[in-house]
Design an enzyme around this catalytic site. Structure first.
Site, PDB file in Angstrom:
ATOM      1  N   ARG A  89       0.802  -1.310   0.117  1.00  0.00           N
ATOM      2  CA  ARG A  89       0.054  -0.027  -0.065  1.00  0.00           C
ATOM      3  C   ARG A  89       0.763   0.998   0.101  1.00  0.00           C
ATOM      4  O   ARG A  89       0.648   2.282  -0.694  1.00  0.00           O
ATOM      5  CB  ARG A  89      -0.894   0.082   1.118  1.00  0.00           C
ATOM      6  CG  ARG A  89      -1.993   1.056   1.120  1.00  0.00           C
ATOM      7  CD  ARG A  89      -2.925   0.992   2.274  1.00  0.00           C
ATOM      8  NE  ARG A  89      -2.318   1.517   3.427  1.00  0.00           N
ATOM      9  CZ  ARG A  89      -2.398   0.897   4.821  1.00  0.00           C
ATOM     10  NH1 ARG A  89      -2.995  -0.057   4.795  1.00  0.00           N
ATOM     11  NH2 ARG A  89      -1.732   1.804   5.860  1.00  0.00           N
ATOM     12  N   ARG A 123       5.740   8.056  11.513  1.00  0.00           N
ATOM     13  CA  ARG A 123       4.753   7.452  12.173  1.00  0.00           C
ATOM     14  C   ARG A 123       4.897   5.777  12.494  1.00  0.00           C
ATOM     15  O   ARG A 123       4.031   5.237  13.268  1.00  0.00           O
ATOM     16  CB  ARG A 123       3.750   7.382  11.372  1.00  0.00           C
ATOM     17  CG  ARG A 123       3.684   7.127   9.936  1.00  0.00           C
ATOM     18  CD  ARG A 123       2.386   7.157   9.187  1.00  0.00           C
ATOM     19  NE  ARG A 123       2.312   6.479   7.858  1.00  0.00           N
ATOM     20  CZ  ARG A 123       2.641   7.032   6.715  1.00  0.00           C
ATOM     21  NH1 ARG A 123       3.040   8.309   6.620  1.00  0.00           N
ATOM     22  NH2 ARG A 123       2.427   6.339   5.469  1.00  0.00           N
ATOM     23  N   TYR A 144      20.413   8.443   1.352  1.00  0.00           N
ATOM     24  CA  TYR A 144      22.046   8.723   1.414  1.00  0.00           C
ATOM     25  C   TYR A 144      22.246   9.184   0.071  1.00  0.00           C
ATOM     26  O   TYR A 144      21.598  10.272  -0.340  1.00  0.00           O
ATOM     27  CB  TYR A 144      22.474   7.392   1.631  1.00  0.00           C
ATOM     28  CG  TYR A 144      23.874   7.463   1.907  1.00  0.00           C
ATOM     29  CD1 TYR A 144      24.644   8.316   2.771  1.00  0.00           C
ATOM     30  CD2 TYR A 144      25.020   6.320   0.998  1.00  0.00           C
ATOM     31  CE1 TYR A 144      26.025   8.318   2.643  1.00  0.00           C
ATOM     32  CE2 TYR A 144      26.120   6.525   1.370  1.00  0.00           C
ATOM     33  CZ  TYR A 144      26.840   7.265   2.218  1.00  0.00           C
ATOM     34  OH  TYR A 144      28.217   7.087   2.139  1.00  0.00           O
ATOM     35  N   ARG A 197      32.007  20.546   5.791  1.00  0.00           N
ATOM     36  CA  ARG A 197      32.167  20.062   4.373  1.00  0.00           C
ATOM     37  C   ARG A 197      31.295  19.121   3.879  1.00  0.00           C
ATOM     38  O   ARG A 197      31.636  17.858   3.945  1.00  0.00           O
ATOM     39  CB  ARG A 197      33.408  19.626   4.138  1.00  0.00           C
ATOM     40  CG  ARG A 197      34.141  19.255   2.623  1.00  0.00           C
ATOM     41  CD  ARG A 197      35.177  18.224   2.752  1.00  0.00           C
ATOM     42  NE  ARG A 197      35.104  17.028   3.452  1.00  0.00           N
ATOM     43  CZ  ARG A 197      34.199  16.144   2.732  1.00  0.00           C
ATOM     44  NH1 ARG A 197      33.820  16.314   1.557  1.00  0.00           N
ATOM     45  NH2 ARG A 197      34.158  14.948   3.309  1.00  0.00           N
ATOM     46  N   LYS A 215      23.350   8.647   7.362  1.00  0.00           N
ATOM     47  CA  LYS A 215      24.179   7.504   7.595  1.00  0.00           C
ATOM     48  C   LYS A 215      23.751   6.388   8.679  1.00  0.00           C
ATOM     49  O   LYS A 215      23.979   5.151   8.316  1.00  0.00           O
ATOM     50  CB  LYS A 215      25.613   8.180   8.172  1.00  0.00           C
ATOM     51  CG  LYS A 215      26.548   8.813   6.932  1.00  0.00           C
ATOM     52  CD  LYS A 215      27.398   7.830   6.273  1.00  0.00           C
ATOM     53  CE  LYS A 215      28.068   8.701   5.352  1.00  0.00           C
ATOM     54  NZ  LYS A 215      29.130   7.874   4.893  1.00  0.00           N
ATOM     55  N   GLU A 286      31.940  12.386  10.301  1.00  0.00           N
ATOM     56  CA  GLU A 286      31.504  12.637   8.991  1.00  0.00           C
ATOM     57  C   GLU A 286      31.539  13.912   8.483  1.00  0.00           C
ATOM     58  O   GLU A 286      31.108  14.981   9.174  1.00  0.00           O
ATOM     59  CB  GLU A 286      30.226  12.040   8.890  1.00  0.00           C
ATOM     60  CG  GLU A 286      29.622  11.736   7.421  1.00  0.00           C
ATOM     61  CD  GLU A 286      30.304  10.832   6.833  1.00  0.00           C
ATOM     62  OE1 GLU A 286      30.453  10.873   5.656  1.00  0.00           O
ATOM     63  OE2 GLU A 286      30.641   9.678   7.489  1.00  0.00           O
ATOM     64  N   ASP A 287      32.204  14.285   7.269  1.00  0.00           N
ATOM     65  CA  ASP A 287      31.990  15.519   6.511  1.00  0.00           C
ATOM     66  C   ASP A 287      32.606  16.549   7.187  1.00  0.00           C
ATOM     67  O   ASP A 287      31.994  17.660   7.254  1.00  0.00           O
ATOM     68  CB  ASP A 287      30.863  15.831   5.989  1.00  0.00           C
ATOM     69  CG  ASP A 287      30.361  14.882   4.930  1.00  0.00           C
ATOM     70  OD1 ASP A 287      31.112  14.075   4.502  1.00  0.00           O
ATOM     71  OD2 ASP A 287      29.167  15.155   4.306  1.00  0.00           O
ATOM     72  N   ASP A 309      34.909   8.443   8.678  1.00  0.00           N
ATOM     73  CA  ASP A 309      34.565   7.784   7.299  1.00  0.00           C
ATOM     74  C   ASP A 309      35.178   8.411   6.009  1.00  0.00           C
ATOM     75  O   ASP A 309      35.585   7.567   5.101  1.00  0.00           O
ATOM     76  CB  ASP A 309      33.089   7.649   7.389  1.00  0.00           C
ATOM     77  CG  ASP A 309      32.561   6.991   6.186  1.00  0.00           C
ATOM     78  OD1 ASP A 309      33.026   5.694   5.832  1.00  0.00           O
ATOM     79  OD2 ASP A 309      31.462   7.299   5.365  1.00  0.00           O
ATOM     80  N   ASP A 310      35.471   9.687   6.072  1.00  0.00           N
ATOM     81  CA  ASP A 310      35.856  10.204   4.872  1.00  0.00           C
ATOM     82  C   ASP A 310      37.256   9.796   4.480  1.00  0.00           C
ATOM     83  O   ASP A 310      37.730   9.897   3.763  1.00  0.00           O
ATOM     84  CB  ASP A 310      35.776  11.949   4.967  1.00  0.00           C
ATOM     85  CG  ASP A 310      34.289  12.399   5.202  1.00  0.00           C
ATOM     86  OD1 ASP A 310      33.505  11.961   4.198  1.00  0.00           O
ATOM     87  OD2 ASP A 310      33.976  12.852   6.205  1.00  0.00           O
ATOM     88  N   ALA A 346      43.182  16.930  -3.272  1.00  0.00           N
ATOM     89  CA  ALA A 346      43.945  16.678  -1.980  1.00  0.00           C
ATOM     90  C   ALA A 346      43.408  17.239  -0.845  1.00  0.00           C
ATOM     91  O   ALA A 346      44.062  17.698   0.063  1.00  0.00           O
ATOM     92  CB  ALA A 346      45.408  17.318  -2.299  1.00  0.00           C
ATOM     93  N   ASN A 465      31.231  12.945  -4.682  1.00  0.00           N
ATOM     94  CA  ASN A 465      29.816  13.010  -4.372  1.00  0.00           C
ATOM     95  C   ASN A 465      29.118  14.517  -4.268  1.00  0.00           C
ATOM     96  O   ASN A 465      30.295  15.392  -3.692  1.00  0.00           O
ATOM     97  CB  ASN A 465      29.193  12.180  -3.150  1.00  0.00           C
ATOM     98  CG  ASN A 465      29.261  10.880  -3.401  1.00  0.00           C
ATOM     99  OD1 ASN A 465      29.035  10.622  -4.461  1.00  0.00           O
ATOM    100  ND2 ASN A 465      29.910  10.203  -2.588  1.00  0.00           N
ATOM    101  N   ASN A 510      31.125   3.093  -3.135  1.00  0.00           N
ATOM    102  CA  ASN A 510      30.267   3.844  -2.066  1.00  0.00           C
ATOM    103  C   ASN A 510      30.801   3.612  -0.831  1.00  0.00           C
ATOM    104  O   ASN A 510      31.159   2.266  -0.487  1.00  0.00           O
ATOM    105  CB  ASN A 510      28.648   3.456  -2.264  1.00  0.00           C
ATOM    106  CG  ASN A 510      27.744   4.522  -1.454  1.00  0.00           C
ATOM    107  OD1 ASN A 510      28.098   4.874  -0.324  1.00  0.00           O
ATOM    108  ND2 ASN A 510      26.970   5.095  -2.013  1.00  0.00           N
TER     109      ASN A 510
END
Length: 624
Positions: A89, A123, A144, A197, A215, A286-287, A309-310, A346, A465, A510
């Site tokens: 649905r 919900r 993501y 960033r 993430k 992250e970032d 992670d980067d 770089a 990305n 990825n």
């Protein structure tokens, strides 16, 4: 740490063994079966309060017995529906409700889909993750990369229901107490950003929390981390984005970003607070802009269970892809240190990949100073100012080891600041690796220059990305270089059909292939830290996942549809490495001594049995 021969043995026998382990783990009965999912859940809510709680709400799936028990009769339509009917649905509604928002080149309805999924998350959390897992290939790009970039850019307008926590410069001195405002006594996974960033979009300030939320959705969907034990966090230290500073609707601190010791003091206080309340939590950075990414990683990694992670996740995925490219070129693995690699970019991601690749090459060459120096000579790094050499002024300290010697490159007809096309033309690289965040950087002229590569099958990694920042598309690459090129990108692209029965495979390199498994493996091993060896084991596992037949077709990364199986294997590899490095301390009822006795197949089974599944539980009301 285990020796390099064990770490880097990506021979055909290892690959066959990995596939055999997977087959045995999937077919054998579980030795660690849990019964938690079959026990009723005691709740202290009923009636409309249950329906407004996304964790307990089942919507029309409540049984008639539960409706009577929880005072829900009459509050729902009378037809009791299965979760499968609910998903059907929802999917039907999704197709009807999509609007022509024209959000991106791949999916013009991406932001509309995100809104609809977000409302479902608000919900009914269980159904949300059921939908996400069942349709991971379609919806990973929505929750993501690349749609999360659009979400972050528009987050002030999209904000409805608060998710996660916000620690700001205005909270200095209060973080140790405010961390107890989060209701969960157990948090396994935190993803934190400072918004400086976001992907290739730059400083998005407090709106960057969309990255942390996305993430952690993947941690739940891919790694089976319990969604009640994840926490997205934003560290708001201001923004240098002029548009946000002048926007009356911006929800963050409207002041310039903190710098220097003031900035570090805020992050220090945050780290101390979260690890005081949750000593066993894992924090993924992250970032963060590159000047802080490396500094904070080195500052905390020996003390806390954390990783960036980067820097480390991107590096691991790239290393797996590079090793896959060697296999696809039908070369022995020992040839990896001979590969000539031109790197465009770089920043934190580019330098993270460079350092990881250099270490891998150095270990393959004997793990000596001479070996690492030899490995360094295989890279040519080009940033916005051109080729980086020893003549470069104010060079980033992290880039210094990769600055080329002027006399050496002079013999190649190159100089400081040489353009990317000049470098590609003169070096004739085996691999062109893009981590620049500059869309279209690999122009037709650059790709034409790559035709002169000494490799019979050059590889292009357009890893930036979101989608618009990819250095080139697969259509660009295959149209210039023909069918034989190996192509990978950071964002999803469709394969290229040459019309003759041949396919140009668009591999998506990825980070979601690795970070969920790194986090899950660290959690289940109880490792004190996340070591280089554990990260290396994760990358090796991903590289070995593909069969010989697949890599010879140019397929160097698996399909996203297999993400839970990939994560299970990666987590098992991380656990095994943590045990061998004597870092593991066990998890819950699994004592370290019991963990050490497990075979590889049993470790995979142990991982699988500890992955959360989105299943409705029977609810029983209990009065206070």
């Amino acid at each position: 740490m285990s020796n390099f021969s064990r770490q880097m043995n990506l021979s055909s026998s290892l690959i066959r063994r990995l596939h055999r382990h997977r087959s045995l783990a999937n077919s054998s009965s579980r030795a660690f079966t849990t019964t938690e999912g079959h026990r009723p859940t005691i709740v202290e809510k009923r009636s409309i309060d249950i329906l407004h709680d996304p964790w307990f709400n089942k919507g029309t799936a409540f049984s008639m017995t539960e409706r009577d028990r929880l005072d829900l009769r009459g509050l729902l339509p009378p037809n009791v529906m299965s979760s499968e009917q609910q998903i059907a649905r929802f999917m039907s509604d999704l197709k009807i409700l999509e609007v022509q928002a024209r959000d991106g080149p791949l999916d013009p309805n991406a932001l509309a889909k995100w809104r609809i999924l977000n409302r479902l998350h608000d919900r009914n959390e269980t159904m949300y993750y059921k939908v996400l897992i069942a349709n991971i290939e379609e919806y990973a790009p929505i929750v993501y990369t690349p749609t999360v970039g659009l979400v972050c850019q528009n987050y002030s307008g999209l904000f409805r229901r608060p998710r996660g926590m916000y620690f700001s410069a205005a909270d200095r001195g209060e973080m140790m107490s405010m961390v107890y405002n989060w209701p969960a006594d157990q948090v396994d996974m935190i993803v934190v950003t400072d918004g400086s960033r976001i992907l290739g979009l730059g400083d998005l300030g407090v709106q960057g929390i969309g990255i942390s939320i996305g993430k952690l959705d993947l941690y739940v969907a891919a790694a089976g981390i319990n969604p009640q034990r994840v926490l997205p966090i934003m560290i708001d230290v201001g923004t240098n984005n002029k548009k946000l500073l002048e926007d009356p609707l911006y929800m963050g601190l409207q002041e310039p970003r903190l710098e220097g010791e003031e900035y570090i003091a805020v992050v220090d206080e945050f780290m101390e607070a979260v690890f005081t309340r949750w000593p066993n939590v894992i924090v993924q950075f992250e970032d963060f802009q590159s000047k802080w990414a490396f500094k904070l990683l080195q500052r905390y990694r020996a003390k806390y269970r954390m990783f960036n992670d980067d820097v480390q996740g991107t590096a691991g995925v790239a290393i797996a892809g590079l090793l896959g490219a060697v296999r696809a070129q039908e070369r022995p693995m020992i040839d990896f240190p001979k590969m000539k690699i031109v790197v465009a970019g770089a920043g934190s991601a580019g330098l993270g990949v460079l350092n990881a690749a250099r270490k891998t090459m150095g270990r393959m060459l004997g793990d000596s100073e001479t070996a690492f120096e030899s490995a360094r000579s295989q890279f040519w790094v080009v940033d916005a100012k051109g080729l980086i050499t020893e003549e470069r002024k104010n060079i980033d300290p992290e880039a210094t080891p990769f600055a080329r010697n002027i006399k050496e490159i002079g013999r190649q007809g190159l100089k400081e600041g040489a353009s990317l096309v000049e470098v590609v033309r003169q070096v004739k690289p085996d691999v062109l690796l893009g981590l620049s965040a500059v869309g279209g950087l690999f122009s037709k002229e650059v790709l034409e220059a790559l035709k002169e590569s000494t490799s019979t099958r050059p590889a292009i990694f357009a890893m930036s990305n979101p989608t618009k920042n990819a250095e080139c598309t697969p259509d660009d690459a295959f149209s210039v270089l023909g069918e034989n090129v190996i192509y990978a990108s950071g964002s999803p692209f469709r394969d290229v059909d040459f019309g003759n029965g041949h396919i140009g495979h668009s591999n998506q390199g990825n980070n979601m292939y690795l970070f969920p498994g790194i986090g899950l493996g660290t959690l289940l091993s109880g490792s004190r830290i996340i070591s280089d060896g554990m990260l290396q084991a994760a990358a090796e596992c991903l590289a070995a996942y593909m069969t010989e037949e697949e890599v010879l077709k140019g397929i160097i990364y698996p399909p996203i549809s297999k993400i839970r199986d990939i994560t299970k294997e990666v987590a098992a590899a991380v656990i095994k490495e943590a045990i061998e490095e004597d870092l593991a301390e066990g998890y819950r009822d699994m004592d370290i001594r019991d963990l050490q006795k497990l075979t590889q197949e049993e470790i995979v089974g142990y991982v699988e049995d500890n992955m959360w599944d989105p299943e409705y539980k029977t609810l029983v009301y209990k009065e206070n």
